[in-house]
Design an enzyme around this catalytic site. Structure first.
Site, PDB file in Angstrom:
ATOM      1  CD  GLU A 154      -3.106  -0.730   0.225  1.00  0.00           C
ATOM      2  OE1 GLU A 154      -3.178   0.430  -0.235  1.00  0.00           O
ATOM      3  OE2 GLU A 154      -3.904  -1.641  -0.094  1.00  0.00           O
ATOM      4  CG  ASP A 200      -6.894   4.910  -5.634  1.00  0.00           C
ATOM      5  OD1 ASP A 200      -7.437   5.497  -6.596  1.00  0.00           O
ATOM      6  OD2 ASP A 200      -7.521   4.125  -4.897  1.00  0.00           O
TER       7      ASP A 200
END
Length: 224
Positions: A15, A24
């Site tokens: 992550e 993202d």
């Protein structure tokens, strides 16, 4: 089961840990260790910044929100690396997506090899593929040795803190009945508190018998 320290480290490596809000790969505002507004823990807005301590606290809370659904979805015992890879997948695709995935369906049907390969079905967007391959490779491990966050990474994942992983040794063939390794058998304590190499004392009843026999040889009975 619970997420292991190595599984937690692999998830965090996949992550990343960014202290300023960013979009993202699919355009969702994210912060810390992949935390989005959908987590219910924080509202992520453009320009938001957090401290490292806040990021660590958010990650700890987020992990629990994804471990529980994985634990509930899996109907059969699985190896620890497979469980950890499932938490990583659930963290990325959400509890609902995980519950309805082929990974869950296949492993609950008893087909672990097919469930391992099913990780690769979640291959969109293209940027996620190396992560999925890393999760698939992690899920395929029978026990932990070396694990990579993504396939192609140069360095394996390492646990930053906590107890070191210890390889399980095979059973000692000299102790097949008790399962206790001969090398770990308790030693007789010496009077000084250390380990004694002296033979163990003879039990009182056995010592008196030896003494009786010795007396008979030393003092044979004379005939009248």
């Amino acid at each position: 089961m619970d997420l292991s320290p190595l599984g937690r480290a692999a998830l965090q490596s996949r992550e990343g840990d960014v202290l300023t809000a960013y979009k993202d790969s699919v355009g969702v505002w994210t912060i810390g260790v992949g935390i989005t507004t959908a987590s219910g823990l924080i509202t992520v807005t453009p320009g938001l910044t957090i401290t490292q301590a806040q990021s660590d606290a958010l990650f700890a809370q987020a992990v629990e929100k994804y471990v529980a659904p994985v634990r509930a979805a899996l109907a059969k015992p699985v190896p620890q690396p497979f469980f950890d890879a499932c938490v990583s997948l659930c963290y990325n695709i959400g509890p609902a997506g995980f519950r309805g995935s082929s990974v869950v369906r296949l492993v609950n049907a008893g087909n672990l090899p097919a469930a391992i390969e099913a990780f690769l079905m979640w291959n969109k967007p293209a940027a996620i593929i190396s992560r999925r391959q890393g999760e698939r490779d992690q899920a395929a491990l029978a026990a932990y040795g070396t694990v990579y966050a993504r396939r192609g990474d140069r360095s394996p994942v390492k646990v930053a803190a906590g107890p070191a992983l210890v390889a399980v040794k095979p059973p000692d063939p000299l102790a097949p009945m008790t399962g206790v390794p001969a090398s770990h058998a308790p030693s007789q304590p010496a009077s000084s508190g250390g380990l004694s190499s002296a033979p163990a004392p003879v039990e009182p009843a056995r010592r008196s018998l030896f003494s009786l026999i010795a007396d008979l040889f030393r003092n044979p009975k004379k005939e009248d």
